[in-house]
Motif scaffolding. Structure first.
Motif, PDB file in Angstrom:
ATOM      1  N   SER A 106       0.810  -1.223   0.000  1.00 15.90           N
ATOM      2  CA  SER A 106       0.000   0.000   0.000  1.00 15.90           C
ATOM      3  C   SER A 106       0.841   1.269   0.000  1.00 15.90           C
ATOM      4  CB  SER A 106      -0.945   0.001   1.209  1.00 15.90           C
ATOM      5  OG  SER A 106      -0.210  -0.112   2.416  1.00 15.90           O
ATOM      6  N   SER A 107       2.167   1.143   0.177  1.00 13.26           N
ATOM      7  CA  SER A 107       3.015   2.338   0.150  1.00 13.26           C
ATOM      8  C   SER A 107       3.332   2.796  -1.265  1.00 13.26           C
ATOM      9  CB  SER A 107       4.327   2.067   0.896  1.00 13.26           C
ATOM     10  OG  SER A 107       5.152   1.162   0.172  1.00 13.26           O
ATOM     11  N   ASN A 108       3.238   1.893  -2.252  1.00 19.11           N
ATOM     12  CA  ASN A 108       3.548   2.308  -3.624  1.00 19.11           C
ATOM     13  C   ASN A 108       2.474   1.942  -4.646  1.00 19.11           C
ATOM     14  OD1 ASN A 108       4.040  -0.450  -3.804  1.00 19.11           O
ATOM     15  ND2 ASN A 108       6.245  -0.248  -4.091  1.00 19.11           N
ATOM     16  N   VAL A 109       1.419   1.242  -4.212  1.00 11.96           N
ATOM     17  CA  VAL A 109       0.244   0.986  -5.050  1.00 11.96           C
ATOM     18  C   VAL A 109      -0.982   1.393  -4.243  1.00 11.96           C
ATOM     19  CG1 VAL A 109      -1.121  -0.730  -6.282  1.00 11.96           C
ATOM     20  CG2 VAL A 109       1.375  -0.934  -6.233  1.00 11.96           C
ATOM     21  N   PRO A 110      -1.818   2.282  -4.747  1.00 15.47           N
ATOM     22  CA  PRO A 110      -2.976   2.729  -3.963  1.00 15.47           C
ATOM     23  C   PRO A 110      -3.819   1.548  -3.485  1.00 15.47           C
ATOM     24  CG  PRO A 110      -2.721   4.104  -5.904  1.00 15.47           C
ATOM     25  CD  PRO A 110      -1.735   2.977  -6.045  1.00 15.47           C
ATOM     26  N   PHE A 111      -4.194   1.574  -2.208  1.00  9.54           N
ATOM     27  CA  PHE A 111      -4.927   0.465  -1.608  1.00  9.54           C
ATOM     28  C   PHE A 111      -6.416   0.600  -1.832  1.00  9.54           C
ATOM     29  CE2 PHE A 111      -7.352  -0.865   2.226  1.00  9.54           C
ATOM     30  CZ  PHE A 111      -7.355  -2.225   1.952  1.00  9.54           C
ATOM     31  N   TYR A 112      -7.013  -0.461  -2.357  1.00 10.60           N
ATOM     32  CA  TYR A 112      -8.461  -0.597  -2.432  1.00 10.60           C
ATOM     33  C   TYR A 112      -8.817  -2.008  -1.989  1.00 10.60           C
ATOM     34  CZ  TYR A 112      -8.387   3.597  -5.359  1.00 10.60           C
ATOM     35  OH  TYR A 112      -8.190   4.866  -5.829  1.00 10.60           O
TER      36      TYR A 112
ATOM     37  N   ASN B 157     -10.465  -5.605  -1.939  1.00 14.96           N
ATOM     38  CA  ASN B 157     -10.886  -6.469  -3.046  1.00 14.96           C
ATOM     39  C   ASN B 157     -12.180  -7.162  -2.636  1.00 14.96           C
ATOM     40  OD1 ASN B 157     -10.676  -7.531  -5.564  1.00 14.96           O
ATOM     41  ND2 ASN B 157      -9.112  -9.021  -5.092  1.00 14.96           N
ATOM     42  N   LEU B 158     -13.295  -6.447  -2.757  1.00 16.57           N
ATOM     43  CA  LEU B 158     -14.585  -6.924  -2.261  1.00 16.57           C
ATOM     44  C   LEU B 158     -15.540  -7.226  -3.403  1.00 16.57           C
ATOM     45  CD1 LEU B 158     -15.018  -4.326   0.630  1.00 16.57           C
ATOM     46  CD2 LEU B 158     -14.048  -6.622   0.759  1.00 16.57           C
ATOM     47  N   GLY B 159     -16.505  -8.101  -3.117  1.00 13.98           N
ATOM     48  CA  GLY B 159     -17.568  -8.367  -4.077  1.00 13.98           C
ATOM     49  C   GLY B 159     -17.255  -9.429  -5.097  1.00 13.98           C
TER      50      GLY B 159
ATOM     51  N   PHE C 241      -6.398 -11.256  -3.150  1.00 14.49           N
ATOM     52  CA  PHE C 241      -6.084 -10.127  -2.294  1.00 14.49           C
ATOM     53  C   PHE C 241      -6.115  -8.845  -3.129  1.00 14.49           C
ATOM     54  CE2 PHE C 241      -3.576 -13.149   0.562  1.00 14.49           C
ATOM     55  CZ  PHE C 241      -4.495 -13.071   1.601  1.00 14.49           C
ATOM     56  N   PRO C 242      -6.053  -7.653  -2.470  1.00 11.85           N
ATOM     57  CA  PRO C 242      -5.964  -6.401  -3.239  1.00 11.85           C
ATOM     58  C   PRO C 242      -4.792  -6.390  -4.229  1.00 11.85           C
ATOM     59  CG  PRO C 242      -6.513  -5.932  -0.978  1.00 11.85           C
ATOM     60  CD  PRO C 242      -6.229  -7.397  -1.033  1.00 11.85           C
TER      61      PRO C 242
ATOM     62  N   ALA D 269       4.603  -8.858 -13.189  1.00 14.65           N
ATOM     63  CA  ALA D 269       3.256  -8.291 -13.377  1.00 14.65           C
ATOM     64  C   ALA D 269       2.347  -8.888 -12.307  1.00 14.65           C
ATOM     65  CB  ALA D 269       2.715  -8.623 -14.769  1.00 14.65           C
ATOM     66  N   PHE D 270       1.325  -8.112 -11.899  1.00 16.56           N
ATOM     67  CA  PHE D 270       0.413  -8.611 -10.883  1.00 16.56           C
ATOM     68  C   PHE D 270      -0.914  -7.851 -11.010  1.00 16.56           C
ATOM     69  CE2 PHE D 270       3.064  -5.282  -9.075  1.00 16.56           C
ATOM     70  CZ  PHE D 270       2.165  -4.416  -8.490  1.00 16.56           C
ATOM     71  N   ASN D 271      -1.932  -8.378 -10.368  1.00 16.57           N
ATOM     72  CA  ASN D 271      -3.234  -7.727 -10.336  1.00 16.57           C
ATOM     73  C   ASN D 271      -3.313  -6.759  -9.168  1.00 16.57           C
ATOM     74  OD1 ASN D 271      -4.093  -9.257 -12.490  1.00 16.57           O
ATOM     75  ND2 ASN D 271      -5.318 -10.669 -11.278  1.00 16.57           N
ATOM     76  N   ALA D 272      -4.033  -5.662  -9.368  1.00 12.57           N
ATOM     77  CA  ALA D 272      -4.268  -4.694  -8.300  1.00 12.57           C
ATOM     78  C   ALA D 272      -5.718  -4.227  -8.376  1.00 12.57           C
ATOM     79  CB  ALA D 272      -3.321  -3.514  -8.415  1.00 12.57           C
ATOM     80  N   THR D 273      -6.401  -4.242  -7.241  1.00 13.43           N
ATOM     81  CA  THR D 273      -7.764  -3.740  -7.191  1.00 13.43           C
ATOM     82  C   THR D 273      -7.763  -2.236  -7.452  1.00 13.43           C
ATOM     83  OG1 THR D 273      -8.163  -5.370  -5.471  1.00 13.43           O
ATOM     84  CG2 THR D 273      -9.851  -3.715  -5.797  1.00 13.43           C
ATOM     85  N   THR D 274      -8.706  -1.756  -8.246  1.00 15.41           N
ATOM     86  CA  THR D 274      -8.809  -0.322  -8.545  1.00 15.41           C
ATOM     87  C   THR D 274     -10.225   0.169  -8.260  1.00 15.41           C
ATOM     88  OG1 THR D 274      -9.420  -0.742 -10.839  1.00 15.41           O
ATOM     89  CG2 THR D 274      -7.073  -0.544 -10.356  1.00 15.41           C
TER      90      THR D 274
END
Length: 249
Positions: A209-215, A217-219, A225-226, A244-249
């Motif tokens: 969460s320090s370098n990728v905005p935290f959201y 991962n709901l629903g 994970f986020p 490469a990886f997935n990130a919740t937005t």
């Protein structure tokens, strides 16, 4: 997907074309881009149908596959014949990855630990130098931490992936908060990198969460994970590593 030494495509997936029951198969093109594929059926394991296969192609074009069937199993296709399924550990679907070192002398397997061995949510690296006949004792990439106050577990989850930089294994994996019965997709998670000769063999955080905005991962119900599902690869020139990886937005 991978390729033989001459560039013919080798594909592993699970389907129901070889047998009425869905299970994994290996599909190999006759020559590069000929699109004339032969399907090889490894049959079932002692615990059921193998699913979610991952593959590695050896220098002699033998194909090693890992698949999930209640536990994680390995099998090798050589000369059109499978050696048979061998049990290698526990975990969940897709919690394992195979890769071959640059000169082909090593095969690596990264996977989550066996809950019955009190290694749930651990990340382990295994290595063989004889084509998969014998494996060295596993190296601990990540040992899960249990919070004494809540009992929650900071540990590995679905995303683990392996590549080699020369002869050095390079592992990426996701870490987040779990319980014995589930996980917390609404809490921050991390993407980590490990290689035995980097940072003294202690994994490093690539993303959190320090370098990728935290959201949160709901629903969804896809067990993510986020920050999740990292993969790693190496360029053919200059030995650059890419993740490469997935990130919740």
């Amino acid at each position: 997907i991978g390729g033989t030494s001459d560039g013919s495509a080798v594909i592993a997936n699970h389907n129901n074309s070889a047998k009425p029951t869905t299970r994994c198969t290996i599909i190999i093109d006759n020559s590069p881009f000929e699109n004339n594929f032969t399907e090889y059926d490894p049959d079932e394991t002692t615990t059921g149908q193998p699913l979610y296969p991952k593959l590695a192609i050896l220098p002699d074009n033998d194909v090693l596959i890992a698949a999930f069937s209640s536990d994680v199993y390995l099998n090798k296709l050589s000369g059109g014949i499978f050696s048979g399924w061998g049990l290698v550990g526990g975990g969940e679907p897709e919690t394992y990855s195979l890769a071959v070192s640059e000169n082909g002398s090593k095969i690596g397997l990264v996977c989550l630990g066996e809950p019955l061995a009190n290694q749930a949510h651990w990340v382990l690296y295994n290595e063989t130098t004889d084509g998969g006949l014998t494996w060295a004792p596993p190296t601990i990439v990540w040992q899960a931490y249990t919070d004494p106050g809540t009992g929650n577990i900071l540990g590995g989850f679905r995303g683990v992936n392996l590549s080699f930089n020369g002869e050095d294994p390079c592992v990426v994996f996701e870490v987040g908060w779990n319980t014995d019965a589930g996980y917390y997709p609404g809490l921050p998670s991390e993407i980590r990198f490990w290689s035995p000769n980097i940072n003294g063999g202690v994994s490093k955080i690539l993303a959190d969460s320090s370098n990728v905005p935290f959201y949160p991962n709901l629903g969804i119900t896809d067990q993510q994970f986020p920050l999740s599902r990292p993969v790693i690869g190496r360029s053919q020139s200059n030995d650059y590593l890419f993740v490469a990886f997935n990130a919740t937005t």
